[in-house]
Design an enzyme around this catalytic site. Sequence first.
Site, PDB file in Angstrom:
ATOM      1  CB  SER A 255      23.041  85.335  40.850  1.00  8.28           C
ATOM      2  OG  SER A 255      23.118  84.349  39.864  1.00  8.28           O
TER       3      SER A 255
ATOM      4  CE  LYS B  13      51.369  87.217  50.779  1.00  7.69           C
ATOM      5  NZ  LYS B  13      50.454  87.939  49.881  1.00  7.69           N
TER       6      LYS B  13
ATOM      7  CB  ILE C 104      26.489  85.285  38.403  1.00  9.84           C
ATOM      8  CG1 ILE C 104      25.366  85.712  37.465  1.00  9.84           C
ATOM      9  CG2 ILE C 104      27.749  86.103  38.146  1.00  9.84           C
ATOM     10  CD1 ILE C 104      24.974  87.161  37.603  1.00  9.84           C
TER      11      ILE C 104
HETATM   12  C1  LIG Z   1      43.202  87.085  38.441  1.00 10.54           C
HETATM   13  C2  LIG Z   1      42.859  87.661  39.770  1.00 10.54           C
HETATM   14  C3  LIG Z   1      43.587  87.286  40.901  1.00 10.54           C
HETATM   15  C4  LIG Z   1      43.298  87.853  42.153  1.00 10.54           C
HETATM   16  N1  LIG Z   1      44.063  87.525  43.230  1.00 10.54           N
HETATM   17  C5  LIG Z   1      43.880  88.186  44.401  1.00 10.54           C
HETATM   18  C6  LIG Z   1      44.684  87.936  45.525  1.00 10.54           C
HETATM   19  O1  LIG Z   1      45.568  87.077  45.515  1.00 10.54           O
HETATM   20  N2  LIG Z   1      44.459  88.656  46.648  1.00 10.54           N
HETATM   21  C7  LIG Z   1      43.475  89.587  46.726  1.00 10.54           C
HETATM   22  O2  LIG Z   1      43.355  90.257  47.763  1.00 10.54           O
HETATM   23  N3  LIG Z   1      42.646  89.799  45.686  1.00 10.54           N
HETATM   24  C8  LIG Z   1      42.832  89.138  44.535  1.00 10.54           C
HETATM   25  N4  LIG Z   1      41.982  89.369  43.491  1.00 10.54           N
HETATM   26  C9  LIG Z   1      40.812  90.210  43.678  1.00 10.54           C
HETATM   27  C10 LIG Z   1      39.711  89.388  44.377  1.00 10.54           C
HETATM   28  O3  LIG Z   1      39.424  88.236  43.625  1.00 10.54           O
HETATM   29  C11 LIG Z   1      38.444  90.218  44.537  1.00 10.54           C
HETATM   30  O4  LIG Z   1      38.757  91.449  45.105  1.00 10.54           O
HETATM   31  C12 LIG Z   1      37.476  89.508  45.451  1.00 10.54           C
HETATM   32  O5  LIG Z   1      37.253  88.199  45.016  1.00 10.54           O
HETATM   33  C13 LIG Z   1      36.155  90.233  45.531  1.00 10.54           C
HETATM   34  O6  LIG Z   1      35.465  90.180  44.359  1.00 10.54           O
HETATM   35  P1  LIG Z   1      34.015  90.855  44.303  1.00 10.54           P
HETATM   36  O7  LIG Z   1      33.204  90.381  45.448  1.00 10.54           O
HETATM   37  O8  LIG Z   1      34.158  92.313  44.117  1.00 10.54           O
HETATM   38  O9  LIG Z   1      33.423  90.272  42.928  1.00 10.54           O
HETATM   39  P2  LIG Z   1      32.884  88.806  42.576  1.00 10.54           P
HETATM   40  O10 LIG Z   1      33.632  87.746  43.285  1.00 10.54           O
HETATM   41  O11 LIG Z   1      32.835  88.757  41.086  1.00 10.54           O
HETATM   42  O12 LIG Z   1      31.414  88.778  43.152  1.00 10.54           O
HETATM   43  C14 LIG Z   1      30.347  89.420  42.503  1.00 10.54           C
HETATM   44  C15 LIG Z   1      29.050  89.002  43.153  1.00 10.54           C
HETATM   45  O13 LIG Z   1      27.981  89.693  42.536  1.00 10.54           O
HETATM   46  C16 LIG Z   1      26.988  88.772  42.186  1.00 10.54           C
HETATM   47  N5  LIG Z   1      26.309  89.256  40.984  1.00 10.54           N
HETATM   48  C17 LIG Z   1      26.849  89.788  39.847  1.00 10.54           C
HETATM   49  N6  LIG Z   1      25.885  90.088  38.964  1.00 10.54           N
HETATM   50  C18 LIG Z   1      24.715  89.761  39.540  1.00 10.54           C
HETATM   51  C19 LIG Z   1      23.353  89.824  39.131  1.00 10.54           C
HETATM   52  N7  LIG Z   1      22.994  90.281  37.918  1.00 10.54           N
HETATM   53  N8  LIG Z   1      22.423  89.378  39.978  1.00 10.54           N
HETATM   54  C20 LIG Z   1      22.735  88.898  41.202  1.00 10.54           C
HETATM   55  N9  LIG Z   1      23.995  88.806  41.651  1.00 10.54           N
HETATM   56  C21 LIG Z   1      24.964  89.229  40.810  1.00 10.54           C
HETATM   57  C22 LIG Z   1      27.696  87.454  41.943  1.00 10.54           C
HETATM   58  O14 LIG Z   1      26.834  86.367  42.113  1.00 10.54           O
HETATM   59  C23 LIG Z   1      28.756  87.513  43.029  1.00 10.54           C
HETATM   60  O15 LIG Z   1      28.247  87.035  44.249  1.00 10.54           O
HETATM   61  C24 LIG Z   1      42.251  88.788  42.257  1.00 10.54           C
HETATM   62  C25 LIG Z   1      41.493  89.121  41.142  1.00 10.54           C
HETATM   63  C26 LIG Z   1      41.784  88.577  39.910  1.00 10.54           C
HETATM   64  C27 LIG Z   1      40.955  88.963  38.721  1.00 10.54           C
END
Ligand SMILES: Cc1cc2nc3c(=O)[nH]c(=O)nc-3n(C[C@H](O)[C@H](O)[C@H](O)COP(=O)(O)OP(=O)(O)OC[C@H]3O[C@@H](n4cnc5c(N)ncnc54)[C@H](O)[C@@H]3O)c2cc1C
Length: 492
Positions: free
Chosen positions: A26, A65, A29
């Site tokens: 989405s 890096k 989001i």
């Molecule tokens: C402060 C911070 C710093 C970080 N720094 C690093 C770093 O330097 N190096 C590193 O390796 N990692 C880092 N990370 C971790 C990294 O950001 C995540 O591992 C990475 O971005 C993957 O996130 P994700 O895809 O799991 O979640 P998200 O990026 O949150 O993606 C979630 C997805 O689900 C979708 N979604 C959610 N709910 C719904 C719904 N109801 N309907 C439809 N779609 C939905 C959203 O649209 C989105 O596309 C950091 C994290 C944090 C919190």
Amino acid sequence: MTAAAFGHFLDEGSTGQGYKIRLVESETIGTIGVGEATIPQIRMFNQALGIDENAFIRATQATFKLGIEFAGWKKPGHSYMHAFGDVGRAVGLCAFHHVWSRGVRLGLAGPTHDYCLNDIVAKQDRMHRGRALTAPTVPEMPHAFHFDAGLYARFLRDFAEARGVQRIEGMIDEVLRDGESGDVTALRLASGETVSGDLFIDCSGMRALLIGQALGSPYEDWSHWLPCDRALAVPSARVEHFTPYTRSTAHDAGWQWRIPLQHRTGNGRVYCSAFISDDAAAESLLAHLDAPALDDPRPIRFVTGRRREVWKNNVIAVGLSSGFLEPLESTSIHLIQSAISRILKFMPGKVTAQAERDEYNRQFAFEMERIRDFIVLHYTLNERDEPFWRACREMELPGTLADRIALFREGGHIFRDADELFSEVAWFQVMAGQGIVPARSHGMAEALDVNDLKAWLDTINALYQREASRYPSHADYIARNCAAPAMTMAAA
Ligand SMILES: Cc1cc2nc3c(=O)[nH]c(=O)nc-3n(C[C@H](O)[C@H](O)[C@H](O)COP(=O)(O)OP(=O)(O)OC[C@H]3O[C@@H](n4cnc5c(N)ncnc54)[C@H](O)[C@@H]3O)c2cc1C
């Protein structure tokens, strides 16, 4: 990353299995938008997908890096680096950390920096890829990247769609389950459309829509070991000379990251809300930027820990839905990569066995727990005065970590536990950097002639200094090989 890898490895033509991959996300989001520092394993991911490194760097405004500098982690004014790549050289069968620890006790050895090519090159703001220029005994430098997470997601989205992944824009409203097995059968979107499937990969971030909210897989809270629970992220204006390393600076109740990209610098403060207010953390974050902020700090809350069952029924959690470890060692993106390769190894079909889920969950737990120990290590070995740091020093450690520290402190030993992520060299740099000097070294190091030992240490340093002096500056290296187009930089 998951959709791109599945699109690449599981397309119908190559497997004959008829996999159909659909990605629901989405834009309302959006993604969490942080996650900009990586470790060298990311190169394997990109290479496996056939992505050209320079094209990827240009598309994501990336920089190189070579490691992470930890400033103030032992005490204010002190700094060391956890650099990628080797430190020193073994003398025969005797590991270098034993030679070094004897050298330190004799007053002959410097910090690990002096014997690590990546560290020497990084601190001189230089860069080079490929074979060493001056001597065959000098190693190649492993490298990773800093990149714009939003641009990387965009890059991989195009990559996935070009390989047949169908992207569905929409908000998931409801998770539909089979009344008998409990398996997820379909997702109902806000538009009313339903998306059915056999296997669901939950990449919904900290919301954990499927694995947590629908299936109720419990979350194991590790806050008693890693008490930081909030972050503030803010970009600042680009700097002319990008350092080829991440900087992590300890502050009174947490730490600040600095990640230089080609078009801007990513910054953030990770802190413990029990010891500092949000306002004070934001003020301190902004006061420690080295260029003007480009936005207001964006707050993020988290609970450190892991999902007990990351594979439950026909759902596998990948990314933040599977757990969270603060980004001190840039491990989260790697954990995604590692989950993808684990899923591909198991490659669940319509029918799966509990034994497979158990093994998958065991492997994930092992990987997370060892990384957790490595991160706690940075906190526990501090000599700082603030209440937060005192609490970190006095906490009861996971037994696995306490044993490791004792092994190094007492006998100079470091052993990698099975296929855990961090190697002996990584543990060595952080334990030494945080101030441990082992009481004893291996017998073979104790038996070395003192003059030979000194010559060994000095030669390694001289070879690496000479090699580093031949490399161009990091900024020049990027300008020559992989600068992002100026148009993109202006737009960003
Ligand atoms: C402060 C911070 C710093 C970080 N720094 C690093 C770093 O330097 N190096 C590193 O390796 N990692 C880092 N990370 C971790 C990294 O950001 C995540 O591992 C990475 O971005 C993957 O996130 P994700 O895809 O799991 O979640 P998200 O990026 O949150 O993606 C979630 C997805 O689900 C979708 N979604 C959610 N709910 C719904 C719904 N109801 N309907 C439809 N779609 C939905 C959203 O649209 C989105 O596309 C950091 C994290 C944090 C919190």
